[in-house]
Design a protein around this motif. Structure first.
Motif, short mmCIF file in Angstrom:
data_model
loop_
_atom_site.label_atom_id
_atom_site.label_comp_id
_atom_site.label_asym_id
_atom_site.label_seq_id
_atom_site.Cartn_x
_atom_site.Cartn_y
_atom_site.Cartn_z
N LEU A 55 -7.79 -33.08 -12.71
CA LEU A 55 -7.24 -32.53 -11.48
C LEU A 55 -5.85 -31.94 -11.71
O LEU A 55 -5.49 -30.94 -11.10
N GLN A 56 -5.07 -32.57 -12.59
CA GLN A 56 -3.76 -32.02 -12.94
C GLN A 56 -3.90 -30.64 -13.58
O GLN A 56 -3.15 -29.72 -13.26
N ARG A 57 -4.89 -30.51 -14.45
CA ARG A 57 -5.13 -29.21 -15.10
C ARG A 57 -5.57 -28.16 -14.07
O ARG A 57 -5.20 -27.00 -14.14
N LEU A 58 -6.39 -28.62 -13.09
CA LEU A 58 -6.89 -27.70 -12.08
C LEU A 58 -5.76 -27.17 -11.19
O LEU A 58 -5.71 -25.98 -10.87
N LEU A 59 -4.82 -28.05 -10.82
CA LEU A 59 -3.76 -27.67 -9.89
C LEU A 59 -2.53 -27.09 -10.57
O LEU A 59 -1.74 -26.39 -9.95
N GLY A 60 -2.33 -27.44 -11.83
CA GLY A 60 -1.17 -26.92 -12.56
C GLY A 60 0.14 -27.30 -11.90
O GLY A 60 0.40 -28.47 -11.62
N GLU A 61 0.96 -26.32 -11.61
CA GLU A 61 2.30 -26.59 -11.06
C GLU A 61 2.25 -27.11 -9.63
O GLU A 61 3.25 -27.59 -9.10
N SER A 62 1.10 -27.01 -8.97
CA SER A 62 0.97 -27.51 -7.59
C SER A 62 0.81 -29.03 -7.53
O SER A 62 0.83 -29.62 -6.45
N TRP A 63 0.63 -29.65 -8.69
CA TRP A 63 0.42 -31.11 -8.73
C TRP A 63 1.66 -31.83 -8.21
O TRP A 63 2.79 -31.43 -8.49
N SER A 64 1.45 -32.89 -7.42
CA SER A 64 2.56 -33.65 -6.86
C SER A 64 2.17 -35.11 -6.71
O SER A 64 0.98 -35.47 -6.77
N GLU A 65 3.18 -35.95 -6.52
CA GLU A 65 2.92 -37.38 -6.31
C GLU A 65 2.10 -37.60 -5.04
O GLU A 65 1.27 -38.50 -4.97
N GLU A 66 2.33 -36.79 -4.03
CA GLU A 66 1.57 -36.93 -2.78
C GLU A 66 0.09 -36.69 -3.02
O GLU A 66 -0.77 -37.43 -2.52
N LEU A 67 -0.24 -35.67 -3.81
CA LEU A 67 -1.64 -35.40 -4.11
C LEU A 67 -2.25 -36.49 -4.98
O LEU A 67 -3.41 -36.85 -4.82
N GLU A 68 -1.45 -37.02 -5.90
CA GLU A 68 -1.96 -38.08 -6.77
C GLU A 68 -2.38 -39.30 -5.98
O GLU A 68 -3.32 -40.01 -6.35
N ARG A 69 -1.70 -39.56 -4.85
CA ARG A 69 -2.06 -40.71 -4.03
C ARG A 69 -3.44 -40.55 -3.39
O ARG A 69 -4.06 -41.53 -3.00
N ASP A 70 -3.91 -39.32 -3.30
CA ASP A 70 -5.24 -39.05 -2.72
C ASP A 70 -6.36 -39.21 -3.74
O ASP A 70 -7.54 -39.16 -3.37
N VAL A 71 -6.01 -39.35 -5.01
CA VAL A 71 -7.03 -39.45 -6.06
C VAL A 71 -7.53 -40.90 -6.12
O VAL A 71 -6.75 -41.82 -6.31
N PRO A 72 -8.84 -41.12 -5.96
CA PRO A 72 -9.36 -42.51 -5.96
C PRO A 72 -9.28 -43.15 -7.33
O PRO A 72 -9.38 -42.47 -8.36
N ARG A 73 -9.10 -44.46 -7.33
CA ARG A 73 -9.10 -45.23 -8.57
C ARG A 73 -10.36 -46.08 -8.71
O ARG A 73 -10.57 -46.73 -9.71
N ALA A 74 -11.18 -46.09 -7.65
CA ALA A 74 -12.45 -46.84 -7.69
C ALA A 74 -13.44 -46.12 -6.78
O ALA A 74 -13.05 -45.39 -5.86
N TRP A 75 -14.73 -46.33 -7.05
CA TRP A 75 -15.78 -45.67 -6.28
C TRP A 75 -17.08 -46.43 -6.54
O TRP A 75 -17.17 -47.30 -7.40
#
Length: 414
Positions: free
Chosen positions: A85-105
Motif C-alpha cells: 500500500l505504501q508503494r501504491l500511494l507513494g508520497e500520499s502515504w501518512s500515519e492516518e492512512l496507516e491506521r486504516d490498514v488492518p493487522r488481522a482478518w
C-alpha cells in the motif's frame, strides 16, 4: 551498516555483550569479513554508547550489503500488505492512512474478510478497484469482503460488503465437518469450537435430536456426524441460513437423517419426539424452553442443552467460593419432590471436573426449577430435573459468560 569486526574466538563473547547492552541490530546476521574475522551488526543510533572491554580486539567497519537475519526475512502478511500500500500511494502515504490498514482478518478459502474499520478514510475510497486488487494480491486472496455491523433484525444478519469477486459463498472445515455459507448473508462462530467438540463427544447413538436454533448447522452436524444421533429436526427461520444448512447436510452426507423446519421454532408443531434438545441461542434461549419441554418424549424424557449468557460480577479472590462439580452426575437418588439434583462431589472414577462459580450454580438451579415447573404444567405429572454439567464456552463481554447447562429431565413414575 556499521559493524564490529573481531576474531572468531571473541565473536560469541562480543555478541553477548552487545545483546546485554541492547546495541545489536537484530535485522542482520553475523557475517564473515576478510582476515578470518566476523562482523556483528550494531545500531547506528547507539554507536556513541559503545563501551567495549579492552580485551576484545575489534574495529568498526562499514558493510555495504548486509545479510538480513532469518527473522527479518519472514515478513508477516500484515507487513507485506502495508508495504504494497505504501508503494501504491507513494508520497500520499501518512500515519492516518496507516491506521486504516488492518493487522488481522478472517480467511475463508480464497476470500478474506476484513474488519469493519478497514480502509474507511476518504483517500482509500478514491482509489477504487485498484485498492482492492492490491489488498487481495498482498494477502494471497481472490475475493475480498468487509464486515459491517450485525443488523438488528432478530436473525443476526451480517452487514458484509463484497469488495472484490462475484459471490460470497465460502467453504470452511471445522472439526472434520464441511460448512459452506455466504459470508454476506450468514454469520460463522469460530469462538464456539470448544462446545462443538464437546457436543461431538456426547453419546447420542440411536437418539432423536431437536435443534431449535440450527443456523447453518453448527451443532446439528456435530450431533449427526460425530455423536451418531439417529435423526435430527433442525429449526431455523433465516432463509439464507436454511439454504446453507441444506447444502451442508448434503456436503456431509447426512441429508437423509435430518428434517429442516423453516420457520419460527416457537411455532414448531412437533411434540413427544426428542431424546435431546439443543437450545443454542444467546444471550438467552428462554423463549424456546416451553417448546423444548413439549418436544421431549413424554414417557422417558431426555436431555436439554440450554445456552445462556450469565453475569458474573467480580469478587475478591479471598471471598469468592468455587464449587466443584463433576462432569457427569447420577440421576439416581433424586428426592421424591423432584428437586434438581447436583453431580456428586467425587463424580466417580475418572470423571472430569469443572470449577463452577456461585453465580453459575444459582442460574443452573433456577433454570432447573423453571423447566421442572414447565414440564409438570404441560404433562400433568411430576418431573425430576438433574443438572449433569455446566460448560463455560467463552467470555462474552466483561463479567458475562456464555454458559451451557446440560439438564436431564425425567418423568417421576407413580
Amino acid at each position: 551498516i556499521p559493524a564490529l569486526a573481531t576474531e572468531l574466538q571473541f565473536a560469541q563473547r562480543l555478541r553477548e555483550h552487545l545483546e546485554e547492552e541492547q546495541l545489536l541490530d537484530g535485522r542482520y546476521r553475523l557475517q564473515k569479513v576478510p582476515g578470518g574475522r566476523v562482523a556483528l551488526p550494531v545500531l547506528e543510533e547507539k554507536l556513541s554508547q559503545l563501551r567495549l572491554p579492552r580485551e576484545m580486539p575489534c574495529e568498526l567497519v562499514q558493510i555495504q550489503d548486509p545479510i538480513p537475519s532469518r527473522a527479518a526475512c519472514r515478513r508477516t502478511p500484515a507487513q507485506t500488505l502495508r508495504d504494497e500500500l505504501q508503494r501504491l500511494l507513494g508520497e500520499s502515504w501518512s500515519e492516518e492512512l496507516e491506521r486504516d490498514v488492518p493487522r488481522a482478518w478472517q480467511r475463508h478459502g480464497d476470500l478474506v474478510l476484513l474488519s469493519e474499520d478497514s480502509f474507511r478514510s476518504a483517500p482509500w475510497e478514491k482509489l477504487g478497484p485498484v485498492l482492492w486488487e492490491t489488498v487481495a494480491s498482498a494477502l494471497g486472496a481472490q475475493r475480498l469482503a468487509r464486515q459491517g455491523r450485525v443488523l438488528p433484525d432478530g436473525m443476526r444478519t451480517p452487514s458484509v460488503t463484497l469488495l472484490l469477486g462475484h459471490d460470497g459463498w465460502v467453504e470452511h472445515v471445522d472439526n472434520g465437518i464441511k460448512y459452506t455459507f455466504d459470508v454476506t448473508k450468514c454469520m460463522f462462530s469460530p469462538g464456539n469450537i470448544t462446545e462443538k467438540l464437546r457436543v461431538a463427544s456426547l453419546p447420542c447413538s440411536g437418539e432423536v435430536l431437536v435443534d431449535l436454533y440450527a443456523g447453518i448447522g453448527y451443532f446439528t452436524l456435530q450431533y449427526l456426524v460425530h455423536a451418531a444421533a439417529a435423526f435430527a429436526h433442525a429449526c431455523e427461520w433465516n432463509s439464507h441460513a436454511v439454504e446453507a444448512l441444506r447444502r451442508n447436510l448434503v456436503l456431509n452426507g447426512v441429508q437423509d437423517r435430518c428434517h429442516v423446519h423453516h420457520g419460527d421454532s416457537r411455532q414448531l408443531e412437533l411434540r413427544d419426539i426428542a431424546d435431546r434438545v439443543n437450545l443454542g441461542l444467546i444471550p438467552s434461549s428462554e423463549e424456546g424452553w416451553p417448546v423444548a419441554c413439549r418436544v421431549l418424549k413424554k414417557s422417558t424424557g431426555g436431555v436439554l442443552h440450554i445456552h445462556h449468557n450469565v453475569e458474573t460480577p467480580p469478587a475478591p479472590a479471598a471471598t469468592q467460593t468455587l464449587v466443584r462439580w463433576a462432569e457427569r452426575g447420577s440421576p439416581e437418588g433424586a428426592g421424591s419432590n423432584g428437586a434438581a439434583q447436583h453431580p456428586s462431589e467425587d463424580g466417580g472414577k475418572g470423571s472430569l471436573r469443572n470449577r463452577i462459580r456461585p453465580e453459575w450454580q444459582r442460574w443452573a438451579e433456577a433454570t432447573a426449577a423453571r423447566i421442572r415447573g414447565l414440564l409438570a404444567e404441560l404433562h400433568g405429572q411430576s418431573w425430576r430435573t438433574s443438572i449433569l454439567h455446566i460448560e463455560a464456552v467463552k467470555s462474552y463481554a466483561p463479567h458475562v459468560h456464555h454458559l451451557v447447562l446440560d439438564l436431564e429431565c425425567r418423568p417421576v413414575l407413580p
